[in-house]
Design a protein around this motif. Structure first.
Motif, PDB file in Angstrom:
ATOM      1  N   TYR A 114       0.863  -1.116  -0.068  1.00 51.29           N
ATOM      2  CA  TYR A 114      -0.059  -0.032   0.067  1.00 51.29           C
ATOM      3  C   TYR A 114       0.836   1.122  -0.064  1.00 51.29           C
ATOM      4  CZ  TYR A 114      -2.791   3.774   1.957  1.00 51.29           C
ATOM      5  OH  TYR A 114      -3.489   5.014   2.143  1.00 51.29           O
ATOM      6  N   LEU A 115       2.036   1.255   0.820  1.00 54.00           N
ATOM      7  CA  LEU A 115       2.767   2.732   1.028  1.00 54.00           C
ATOM      8  C   LEU A 115       3.348   2.717  -0.253  1.00 54.00           C
ATOM      9  CD1 LEU A 115       4.080   2.209   4.531  1.00 54.00           C
ATOM     10  CD2 LEU A 115       2.420   3.809   3.767  1.00 54.00           C
ATOM     11  N   SER A 116       3.974   1.634  -1.056  1.00 53.91           N
ATOM     12  CA  SER A 116       4.747   1.952  -2.044  1.00 53.91           C
ATOM     13  C   SER A 116       3.812   2.102  -3.435  1.00 53.91           C
ATOM     14  CB  SER A 116       5.648   0.536  -2.389  1.00 53.91           C
ATOM     15  OG  SER A 116       4.853  -0.344  -2.651  1.00 53.91           O
ATOM     16  N   ARG A 117       2.551   1.461  -3.609  1.00 55.26           N
ATOM     17  CA  ARG A 117       1.811   1.631  -4.726  1.00 55.26           C
ATOM     18  C   ARG A 117       0.926   2.671  -4.688  1.00 55.26           C
ATOM     19  NH1 ARG A 117       0.266  -4.770  -5.743  1.00 55.26           N
ATOM     20  NH2 ARG A 117       2.112  -5.530  -5.872  1.00 55.26           N
ATOM     21  N   GLU A 118       0.202   2.942  -3.484  1.00 57.24           N
ATOM     22  CA  GLU A 118      -0.909   3.938  -3.406  1.00 57.24           C
ATOM     23  C   GLU A 118      -0.142   5.289  -2.998  1.00 57.24           C
ATOM     24  OE1 GLU A 118      -4.082   3.580  -4.143  1.00 57.24           O
ATOM     25  OE2 GLU A 118      -3.472   1.672  -4.874  1.00 57.24           O
ATOM     26  N   ARG A 119       0.787   5.216  -2.084  1.00 52.40           N
ATOM     27  CA  ARG A 119       1.274   6.707  -1.471  1.00 52.40           C
ATOM     28  C   ARG A 119       2.628   6.907  -2.273  1.00 52.40           C
ATOM     29  NH1 ARG A 119      -3.469   8.203  -0.905  1.00 52.40           N
ATOM     30  NH2 ARG A 119      -4.592   7.275   0.899  1.00 52.40           N
ATOM     31  N   GLY A 120       3.208   6.083  -2.972  1.00 51.41           N
ATOM     32  CA  GLY A 120       4.340   6.388  -3.902  1.00 51.41           C
ATOM     33  C   GLY A 120       5.636   6.342  -2.828  1.00 51.41           C
ATOM     34  N   LEU A 121       5.983   5.755  -1.749  1.00 52.44           N
ATOM     35  CA  LEU A 121       6.915   5.761  -1.037  1.00 52.44           C
ATOM     36  C   LEU A 121       8.047   5.123  -1.655  1.00 52.44           C
ATOM     37  CD1 LEU A 121       4.826   7.198   0.902  1.00 52.44           C
ATOM     38  CD2 LEU A 121       6.092   5.804   2.763  1.00 52.44           C
ATOM     39  N   ALA A 122       9.332   5.378  -1.631  1.00 52.81           N
ATOM     40  CA  ALA A 122      10.457   4.661  -1.964  1.00 52.81           C
ATOM     41  C   ALA A 122      10.698   3.481  -0.982  1.00 52.81           C
ATOM     42  CB  ALA A 122      11.752   5.398  -2.095  1.00 52.81           C
ATOM     43  N   ALA A 123      11.593   2.413  -1.235  1.00 53.30           N
ATOM     44  CA  ALA A 123      11.654   1.204  -0.694  1.00 53.30           C
ATOM     45  C   ALA A 123      12.438   1.558   0.831  1.00 53.30           C
ATOM     46  CB  ALA A 123      12.523   0.343  -1.432  1.00 53.30           C
ATOM     47  N   ALA A 150     -10.334   2.944  14.388  1.00 54.65           N
ATOM     48  CA  ALA A 150     -10.124   4.470  13.786  1.00 54.65           C
ATOM     49  C   ALA A 150      -9.041   4.593  13.200  1.00 54.65           C
ATOM     50  CB  ALA A 150     -10.540   5.294  15.187  1.00 54.65           C
ATOM     51  N   LEU A 151      -7.997   4.135  13.647  1.00 51.75           N
ATOM     52  CA  LEU A 151      -6.698   4.549  13.254  1.00 51.75           C
ATOM     53  C   LEU A 151      -6.404   3.828  11.899  1.00 51.75           C
ATOM     54  CD1 LEU A 151      -4.578   4.330  16.403  1.00 51.75           C
ATOM     55  CD2 LEU A 151      -4.590   6.400  14.932  1.00 51.75           C
ATOM     56  N   MET A 152      -7.012   2.382  11.619  1.00 56.19           N
ATOM     57  CA  MET A 152      -7.044   2.074  10.250  1.00 56.19           C
ATOM     58  C   MET A 152      -7.655   2.978   9.259  1.00 56.19           C
ATOM     59  SD  MET A 152      -5.492  -0.976  10.064  1.00 56.19           S
ATOM     60  CE  MET A 152      -5.048  -2.365  11.287  1.00 56.19           C
ATOM     61  N   LEU A 153      -8.784   3.582   9.597  1.00 52.98           N
ATOM     62  CA  LEU A 153      -9.386   4.198   8.418  1.00 52.98           C
ATOM     63  C   LEU A 153      -8.710   5.617   8.162  1.00 52.98           C
ATOM     64  CD1 LEU A 153     -13.291   4.023   9.911  1.00 52.98           C
ATOM     65  CD2 LEU A 153     -12.023   2.948   7.888  1.00 52.98           C
ATOM     66  N   ALA A 154      -8.179   6.112   9.384  1.00 54.58           N
ATOM     67  CA  ALA A 154      -7.238   7.251   9.204  1.00 54.58           C
ATOM     68  C   ALA A 154      -6.192   7.232   8.397  1.00 54.58           C
ATOM     69  CB  ALA A 154      -6.670   7.893  10.892  1.00 54.58           C
ATOM     70  N   LEU A 155      -5.517   6.010   8.594  1.00 54.63           N
ATOM     71  CA  LEU A 155      -4.408   5.738   7.721  1.00 54.63           C
ATOM     72  C   LEU A 155      -4.763   5.569   6.294  1.00 54.63           C
ATOM     73  CD1 LEU A 155      -1.368   5.144   7.375  1.00 54.63           C
ATOM     74  CD2 LEU A 155      -2.017   2.623   7.843  1.00 54.63           C
ATOM     75  N   GLY A 156      -6.025   4.956   5.972  1.00 57.87           N
ATOM     76  CA  GLY A 156      -6.635   4.651   4.613  1.00 57.87           C
ATOM     77  C   GLY A 156      -6.884   5.930   3.972  1.00 57.87           C
ATOM     78  N   TYR A 157      -6.952   6.983   4.713  1.00 59.72           N
ATOM     79  CA  TYR A 157      -7.587   8.240   4.080  1.00 59.72           C
ATOM     80  C   TYR A 157      -6.434   9.285   4.151  1.00 59.72           C
ATOM     81  CZ  TYR A 157     -12.156   6.679   3.433  1.00 59.72           C
ATOM     82  OH  TYR A 157     -13.512   6.198   3.004  1.00 59.72           O
ATOM     83  N   THR A 158      -5.129   9.083   4.561  1.00 65.00           N
ATOM     84  CA  THR A 158      -4.180  10.043   5.002  1.00 65.00           C
ATOM     85  C   THR A 158      -3.286  10.101   3.396  1.00 65.00           C
ATOM     86  OG1 THR A 158      -4.272   9.743   7.326  1.00 65.00           O
ATOM     87  CG2 THR A 158      -2.160  10.731   6.153  1.00 65.00           C
ATOM     88  N   GLU A 159      -2.774  11.216   3.153  1.00 68.45           N
ATOM     89  CA  GLU A 159      -1.903  11.156   2.052  1.00 68.45           C
ATOM     90  C   GLU A 159      -0.535  11.668   2.402  1.00 68.45           C
ATOM     91  OE1 GLU A 159      -3.890  13.289  -1.130  1.00 68.45           O
ATOM     92  OE2 GLU A 159      -5.556  11.806  -1.317  1.00 68.45           O
ATOM     93  N   SER A 160      -0.373  12.675   3.438  1.00 72.86           N
ATOM     94  CA  SER A 160       0.693  13.246   3.975  1.00 72.86           C
ATOM     95  C   SER A 160       1.550  12.226   4.497  1.00 72.86           C
ATOM     96  CB  SER A 160       0.337  14.361   4.687  1.00 72.86           C
ATOM     97  OG  SER A 160       1.714  14.808   5.339  1.00 72.86           O
ATOM     98  N   THR A 161       2.738  12.183   3.868  1.00 71.72           N
ATOM     99  CA  THR A 161       3.913  11.352   4.524  1.00 71.72           C
ATOM    100  C   THR A 161       4.208  11.584   5.850  1.00 71.72           C
ATOM    101  OG1 THR A 161       5.093  11.144   2.398  1.00 71.72           O
ATOM    102  CG2 THR A 161       6.226  10.258   4.258  1.00 71.72           C
ATOM    103  N   ALA A 162       4.275  12.865   6.302  1.00 71.23           N
ATOM    104  CA  ALA A 162       4.410  13.036   7.865  1.00 71.23           C
ATOM    105  C   ALA A 162       3.107  12.515   8.796  1.00 71.23           C
ATOM    106  CB  ALA A 162       4.726  14.584   7.995  1.00 71.23           C
ATOM    107  N   VAL A 163       2.004  12.593   8.368  1.00 69.88           N
ATOM    108  CA  VAL A 163       0.958  12.275   8.816  1.00 69.88           C
ATOM    109  C   VAL A 163       0.917  10.711   8.901  1.00 69.88           C
ATOM    110  CG1 VAL A 163      -1.576  12.310   9.092  1.00 69.88           C
ATOM    111  CG2 VAL A 163      -0.271  14.305   8.455  1.00 69.88           C
ATOM    112  N   ILE A 164       1.080  10.226   7.802  1.00 68.89           N
ATOM    113  CA  ILE A 164       1.159   8.615   7.962  1.00 68.89           C
ATOM    114  C   ILE A 164       2.200   8.183   8.854  1.00 68.89           C
ATOM    115  CG2 ILE A 164       2.156   6.738   6.411  1.00 68.89           C
ATOM    116  CD1 ILE A 164       0.862   8.126   3.897  1.00 68.89           C
TER     117      ILE A 164
END
Length: 414
Positions: A57-66, A109-123
């Protein structure tokens, strides 16, 4: 049209009675609140879909490097180290249901928050909080089992929970992989809803257990950290946790070095879950009559033998055979280990004791990839023989602890 009489099968009363007795021995005689806890555990594990696929999820949906994905997962691990000790404190201070239901609702609640969070810092912040919340429920769950069962019934009950965890997780992995192809957000909602259902089931259907005692004037002599037997057992468990977690970290890398595909690792780990699902009902009802030390030592030895055998194999069937050996050890270690903690813990400190026990597994999860990958760089034999040696040290330590353990159990029963 000619009518044929219905077929009648002759039932053998003796066979039917034997089957009924076997079923009753394995699954019967358990109190209603336990089945609520068991059902909630199964539902929760059926919905556990985010964490196994979080790196994707982090790599494909949020574009984070390895490297960024690795850093985020490390933050999750740091939160996980804190989770069970905090959950144990909540269990003892505010009660089993508050810790379990509250932990489950917070996780959802945190699962849902993570699913809708886009900012890397907030993630990163949400992932840390999620790591803390994930296992808040576990000390409370184990304390509930200790409340509901006498010592001889606890290994069977803990084994049944392990059975539910593996059955649910095996099914969730297959379903989660299929759903992830159409987008990850569905996984977050399923995971969150399963957490909420588990929390609500326990809140409505599981009694609070023994009244929490105000330990004013009692000092800290009975606290978990001052209990030498408990602390030594936790340290021995940490050695085994480090070894066990290699299956989730270095084992796929070792198999890859032999040119085996990812599907081979999936098959091997599926055998681990299948072995537990098949084995637990067959042996769970007998574990209550097994000496705690003897069973734990045997489990540690089997884990060591299985890891040593891994150094000699290079094919999928070979790895499967090695995993099957240490899986038997896993069943013994997890079922009897939790039961021993329940034996050692005073009623009003069951949360703290289970939290300390959980700390060993949390530290094992955190240190396993760090130490295991370094050992693998030195060669697969170095890794697997080191794991076998650590299991041997743990078994020897557990055997040396047998006298103190028996005295504590005898004192509790007296």
């Amino acid at each position: 049209m000619r009518r044929f009489p219905p077929m009648r099968t002759k039932r053998n009363p003796a066979t039917f009675e034997r089957f009924s007795a076997m079923t009753q021995a394995r699954f019967g005689g358990l109190p209603g609140p336990f089945w609520i806890l068991w059902s909630g555990t199964l539902i929760n594990r059926l919905g556990t879909m985010v964490i196994p696929f979080l790196s994707f999820y982090l790599s494909r949906e949020r574009g984070l490097a390895a490297t960024e994905v690795g850093a985020v997962l490390a933050v999750l691990g740091i939160g996980g180290v804190l989770s069970q000790p905090i959950g144990g404190l909540i269990t003892d201070r505010w009660g089993r249901r508050v810790a379990l239901s509250g932990g489950m609702l917070a996780t959802g609640a945190l699962m849902l928050a993570l699913g809708y969070t886009e900012s890397t810092a907030v993630i990163v912040v949400v992932v840390f909080l999620l790591g803390v919340a994930l296992d808040l429920f576990r000390p409370a769950s184990q304390a509930i089992v200790a409340d509901l069962f006498p010592p001889e019934g606890r290994p069977r009950a803990f084994g049944m929970l392990l059975w539910a965890v593996n059955l649910g997780f095996a099914l969730s992995m297959a379903l989660g992989g299929a759903l992830a192809r159409d987008g990850f957000l569905t996984l977050f909602w399923i995971d969150a809803l399963s957490c909420a259902v588990f929390g609500l089931l326990v809140w409505r259907g599981v009694p609070e257990g023994p009244a929490r005692q105000t330990r004013v004037g009692q000092g800290r002599a009975t606290d978990a950290l001052r209990d030498q037997v408990m602390v030594i057992f936790v340290l021995l468990t940490l050695l085994c946790a480090f070894v066990f977690m290699q299956a989730l970290t270095t084992l796929p890398l070792a198999m890859e070095r032999h040119g085996l595909p990812t599907s081979s690792y999936g098959l091997v780990m599926a055998l681990n879950g299948l072995t537990i699902v098949v084995l637990q009902p067959l042996m769970g009802h007998r574990l209550g009559h097994v000496d705690r030390t003897h069973g734990l030592v045997l489990g540690m030895v089997l884990m060591g033998v299985g890891n040593a055998a891994t150094a000699w194999v290079s094919t999928t069937p070979g790895y499967a055979g090695a995993v099957a050996v240490w899986t038997v050890g896993e069943v013994l270690l997890t079922s009897l280990g939790s039961a021993l903690v329940a034996d050692l813990a005073p009623v009003d400190l069951r949360g703290r004791y289970n939290g300390l026990y959980g700390l060993a597994w949390g530290l094992g999860s955190f240190t396993a990839p760090l130490g295991g990958t370094r050992l693998l760089e030195a060669g697969a034999p170095a890794l697997w023989y080191t794991c076998a040696a650590l299991c041997g040290v743990a078994a020897a330590g557990q055997w040396a602890l047998r006298g103190a353990v028996r005295r504590r159990i005898a004192a509790a029963e007296g």
